[in-house]
Design a protein around this motif. Structure first.
Motif, PDB file in Angstrom:
ATOM      1  N   ASP A  28       0.724  -1.543  -0.218  1.00 58.75           N
ATOM      2  CA  ASP A  28       0.196  -0.198  -0.197  1.00 58.75           C
ATOM      3  C   ASP A  28       1.180   1.086   0.317  1.00 58.75           C
ATOM      4  O   ASP A  28       0.363   2.240  -0.628  1.00 58.75           O
ATOM      5  CB  ASP A  28      -1.192   0.286   1.456  1.00 58.75           C
ATOM      6  CG  ASP A  28      -1.709  -1.271   1.018  1.00 58.75           C
ATOM      7  OD1 ASP A  28      -1.767  -1.773  -0.183  1.00 58.75           O
ATOM      8  OD2 ASP A  28      -2.966  -0.946   2.339  1.00 58.75           O
ATOM      9  N   ASN A  31       2.306   2.196  -3.024  1.00 56.27           N
ATOM     10  CA  ASN A  31       0.912   2.708  -4.376  1.00 56.27           C
ATOM     11  C   ASN A  31       0.711   4.028  -4.126  1.00 56.27           C
ATOM     12  O   ASN A  31       0.591   4.499  -4.390  1.00 56.27           O
ATOM     13  CB  ASN A  31      -0.474   1.524  -4.164  1.00 56.27           C
ATOM     14  CG  ASN A  31      -0.020   0.168  -4.922  1.00 56.27           C
ATOM     15  OD1 ASN A  31       0.349   0.153  -5.699  1.00 56.27           O
ATOM     16  ND2 ASN A  31      -0.802  -0.746  -4.054  1.00 56.27           N
ATOM     17  N   LYS A  32       0.275   4.083  -2.556  1.00 56.62           N
ATOM     18  CA  LYS A  32       0.601   5.650  -1.429  1.00 56.62           C
ATOM     19  C   LYS A  32       1.996   6.727  -2.957  1.00 56.62           C
ATOM     20  O   LYS A  32       1.399   7.735  -3.388  1.00 56.62           O
ATOM     21  CB  LYS A  32       0.434   5.715  -0.843  1.00 56.62           C
ATOM     22  CG  LYS A  32      -0.951   5.421  -0.125  1.00 56.62           C
ATOM     23  CD  LYS A  32      -0.136   5.097   1.562  1.00 56.62           C
ATOM     24  CE  LYS A  32      -1.962   4.146   1.965  1.00 56.62           C
ATOM     25  NZ  LYS A  32      -1.327   4.092   3.237  1.00 56.62           N
ATOM     26  N   PRO A  83      -6.161  -1.675  -2.326  1.00 50.77           N
ATOM     27  CA  PRO A  83      -6.955  -0.338  -2.871  1.00 50.77           C
ATOM     28  C   PRO A  83      -6.897   0.798  -3.577  1.00 50.77           C
ATOM     29  O   PRO A  83      -5.889   1.637  -3.899  1.00 50.77           O
ATOM     30  CB  PRO A  83      -6.048  -0.423  -0.790  1.00 50.77           C
ATOM     31  CG  PRO A  83      -5.031  -0.147  -1.143  1.00 50.77           C
ATOM     32  CD  PRO A  83      -5.025  -1.615  -1.733  1.00 50.77           C
ATOM     33  N   GLU A  84      -7.911   1.506  -3.047  1.00 50.82           N
ATOM     34  CA  GLU A  84      -7.838   2.842  -3.712  1.00 50.82           C
ATOM     35  C   GLU A  84      -6.700   3.805  -2.869  1.00 50.82           C
ATOM     36  O   GLU A  84      -6.960   3.085  -1.799  1.00 50.82           O
ATOM     37  CB  GLU A  84      -9.303   3.540  -3.786  1.00 50.82           C
ATOM     38  CG  GLU A  84     -10.452   2.780  -4.980  1.00 50.82           C
ATOM     39  CD  GLU A  84     -10.551   3.718  -6.563  1.00 50.82           C
ATOM     40  OE1 GLU A  84      -9.892   4.486  -6.531  1.00 50.82           O
ATOM     41  OE2 GLU A  84      -9.871   2.679  -7.114  1.00 50.82           O
ATOM     42  N   GLN A  86      -5.296   7.586  -2.508  1.00 52.87           N
ATOM     43  CA  GLN A  86      -5.687   9.430  -2.685  1.00 52.87           C
ATOM     44  C   GLN A  86      -4.518   9.459  -3.946  1.00 52.87           C
ATOM     45  O   GLN A  86      -3.439   9.054  -3.954  1.00 52.87           O
ATOM     46  CB  GLN A  86      -5.328  10.037  -1.654  1.00 52.87           C
ATOM     47  CG  GLN A  86      -5.673  11.344  -1.850  1.00 52.87           C
ATOM     48  CD  GLN A  86      -4.973  12.285  -0.168  1.00 52.87           C
ATOM     49  OE1 GLN A  86      -4.520  11.612   0.831  1.00 52.87           O
ATOM     50  NE2 GLN A  86      -5.001  13.497  -0.602  1.00 52.87           N
ATOM     51  N   GLN A  87      -5.814  10.169  -4.821  1.00 54.09           N
ATOM     52  CA  GLN A  87      -4.899  10.740  -6.108  1.00 54.09           C
ATOM     53  C   GLN A  87      -4.744  11.785  -6.126  1.00 54.09           C
ATOM     54  O   GLN A  87      -4.232  12.699  -6.729  1.00 54.09           O
ATOM     55  CB  GLN A  87      -5.555  10.323  -7.720  1.00 54.09           C
ATOM     56  CG  GLN A  87      -5.984   9.224  -7.255  1.00 54.09           C
ATOM     57  CD  GLN A  87      -4.967   8.019  -7.759  1.00 54.09           C
ATOM     58  OE1 GLN A  87      -3.993   8.081  -8.965  1.00 54.09           O
ATOM     59  NE2 GLN A  87      -4.873   6.972  -7.420  1.00 54.09           N
TER      60      GLN A  87
END
Length: 172
Positions: A28, A31-32, A83-84, A86-87
């Motif tokens: 995660d 990905n962040k 997981p989704e 923050q973009q």
């Protein structure tokens, strides 16, 4: 099959579970950082984006290291779902405020793994995890340094933001 594997490993189920959780946390984090790097790229901070792309890759390596350890020890490594993340971010500075909070959360998770290892007398896994303890000291220091640069360089002016983009890329 899991019961058969369980007889040939010293990795107890509780340690395997917490290691799989740690692998997910590391994945995660990658990905962040990837999302942060993309935001920085979109907003013209190419140097800092490169820095965070490297951070994303480093976190992926951390994930793979835990994942492989589980399998090497005869456990069952679970591929984490994505997981989704923050973009969008309110500001250049917010990216690093979030990064620091994420690094602190990773440190706390590592401490929980080590506490579990001690409770289970799993010295091999504790020894393995000590690399992460040293790594997290560096990660937190670098995240704090990035925020210090916002204080040292006026981040509200165009020249300050340009200098921030150059200086943050040199951390670590």
């Amino acid at each position: 099959m899991k019961d058969l594997l369980r007889t040939s490993t010293s990795l107890v189920e509780g340690i395997e579970n917490i290691l799989n959780l740690q692998a997910k946390i590391e994945s995660d984090a990658s990905n962040k950082y990837l999302a942060m790097a993309a935001w920085l790229d979109r907003n013209g901070y190419a140097n800092t984006a490169s820095y965070l792309y490297k951070q994303a890759e480093e976190e992926r390596e951390h994930f793979l290291k835990v994942f492989k350890y589980i399998t090497d020890m005869g456990g069952i490594a679970v591929t984490p779902s994505v997981p989704e993340v923050q973009q969008e971010f309110a500001s250049f500075r917010e990216v690093f405020e979030i990064a620091l909070q994420n690094e602190i959360a990773v440190t706390q998770a590592i401490n929980k793994v080590i506490a579990k290892c001690r409770a289970e007398n799993d010295y091999a896994t504790e020894d393995f995890m000590m690399w992460y303890v040293a790594e997290q000291r560096e990660e937190e220091k670098n995240a704090r340094r990035a925020l210090e640069l916002f204080e040292l360089i006026n981040g509200n002016e165009a020249d300050g933001k340009f200098q921030l983009d150059l200086q943050i890329s040199k951390i670590g």
